[in-house]
Design an enzyme around this catalytic site. Structure first.
Site: not given
Length: 378
Positions: A134, A205, A342
């Site tokens: 991420h 997210h 996602e």
């Protein structure tokens, strides 16, 4: 007791019932002052979006995080259906830093924190075991975005990610638009351009529970994912490079299936992820928006559908929530009490040439869209 008294009692009880119903429907907006803070020399704020359906969404420019999302159920009662915190200080210190966040420069994992581009190897932070996750130690979830509220429905965010920030090449200029439409959609659009060849994979997210944040398990939610294949992973949750059929496996959500129906089966992929934490290869039938997923919560009657132009969808079942985080309304976020959907390109694509490319070159424009559409069971 005469009829007049009976009528008065009836009217009085009706009024009380209506008042109680309205109290049940009350949307408890988070105070803007709880997000007034300067972080890294930039001002943090909280913005509120509303639509004609009565849905309300609050977003902070710290990490572009969706802080609250109030959606009504089949009885007209509103609940906040996303996990998070009611003030900026808790977001700054929380164990789970991705609640509601914008993710980048690369959403999901890159194996060993390395990739090559035009013959040059780039090294990224290994912040998830031996892998990169991420965007690194300080991804886009932890920066303060420039913000402009366009109207009551729309918030625009901007950020310039500098060359070699978190190890990524190129100055990347990003715009994100959140729009809460009158069709009861939370629409998230991303645009990006670069002055040097780079890789980009932006996503969102939010942790959802359609019963309401902190209101119990999500294993009884019904889930459909429009995917005949998924990308299996190794023990570090890095894709092997294969595409496997979901049919006749614990990964099959081609039809509405309760999330918990197969989650505890002795299936190797579930053991690697401690449950679901996998990328699904979406069935793309046309350019632009395609149906990706649907979630139904039978008790409240809330329905969420997901649409995107992305080739993949990461389904995460809240396997790492453990009750150690207390969020909004003093509710603990326990094991498997939220899910994430996602929209994305595939994990580790820069190291898997057979996967759809995440390369972005100068003079090209990156564009991605994710739509979360809400409705009620009939």
């Amino acid at each position: 007791m005469n009829n007049k008294i009976l009528i008065i009692i009836f009217l009085f009880t009706s009024i009380i019932a209506k008042v109680q119903m309205n109290l049940n429907k009350e949307i408890k907006l988070i105070e803007k002052t709880a997000f007034e803070k300067t972080v890294d020399g930039k001002k943090v704020a909280l913005y509120t979006l509303k639509n004609t359906s009565g849905t309300v969404c609050q977003i902070t420019n710290y990490g572009g995080k969706v802080v609250s999302l109030w959606v009504k159920d089949k009885s007209g009662v509103y609940e906040d259906i996303v996990l998070g915190h009611s003030n900026i200080d808790d977001f700054l210190t929380t164990k789970e830093k991705y609640f509601g966040a914008l993710i980048g420069r690369y959403g999901n994992r890159i194996g060993q924190g390395k990739f090559s581009l035009d013959g040059k190897e780039y090294t990224l932070a290994t912040n998830n075991g031996q892998n990169h996750l991420h965007g690194g130690n300080k991804g886009y979830d932890a920066v303060v975005w420039d913000a402009k509220q366009v109207d009551s429905n729309t918030l625009e965010l901007g950020y310039v990610s500098k060359h070699m920030e978190e190890g990524y090449p190129g100055n990347l200029t990003i715009k994100v638009k959140y729009r809460l439409t009158d069709k009861n959609e939370l629409k998230i659009e991303y645009w990006a351009s670069t002055d040097q060849s780079t890789i980009v994979n932006l996503t969102h997210h939010s942790f959802f529970n359609l019963k309401g944040a902190g209101n119990g398990t999500i294993n009884d939610h019904l889930l459909q994912i429009n995917a005949a294949y998924f990308t299996p992973v190794d023990e570090g949750l890095i894709p092997t490079g294969e595409l496997l059929e979901v049919e006749n496996t614990s990964m099959d959500f081609q039809k509405l299936t309760s999330i918990g129906e197969h989650v505890n089966e002795a299936y190797e992929q579930l053991q690697y992820g401690l449950g679901y934490d996998h990328n699904f290869v979406l069935n793309q039938t046309k350019d632009g928006l395609n149906f990706a997923a649907k979630v139904v919560e039978p008790i409240s009657g809330r329905i969420m559908e997901v649409y995107t132009n992305e080739p993949g969808l990461q389904f995460y079942g809240g396997n790492f929530l453990d009750g150690s985080v207390t969020g909004k309304y003093h509710k603990k976020y326990d094991y498997r009490t939220a899910f994430c959907l996602e929209t994305q390109h595939f994990p580790d694509s820069p190291n898997k040439p057979q996967f759809p490319t995440t390369r972005l070159d100068p003079k090209e424009e990156y564009y991605s869209i994710c739509v979360y559409k809400f409705s009620i069971m009939e």
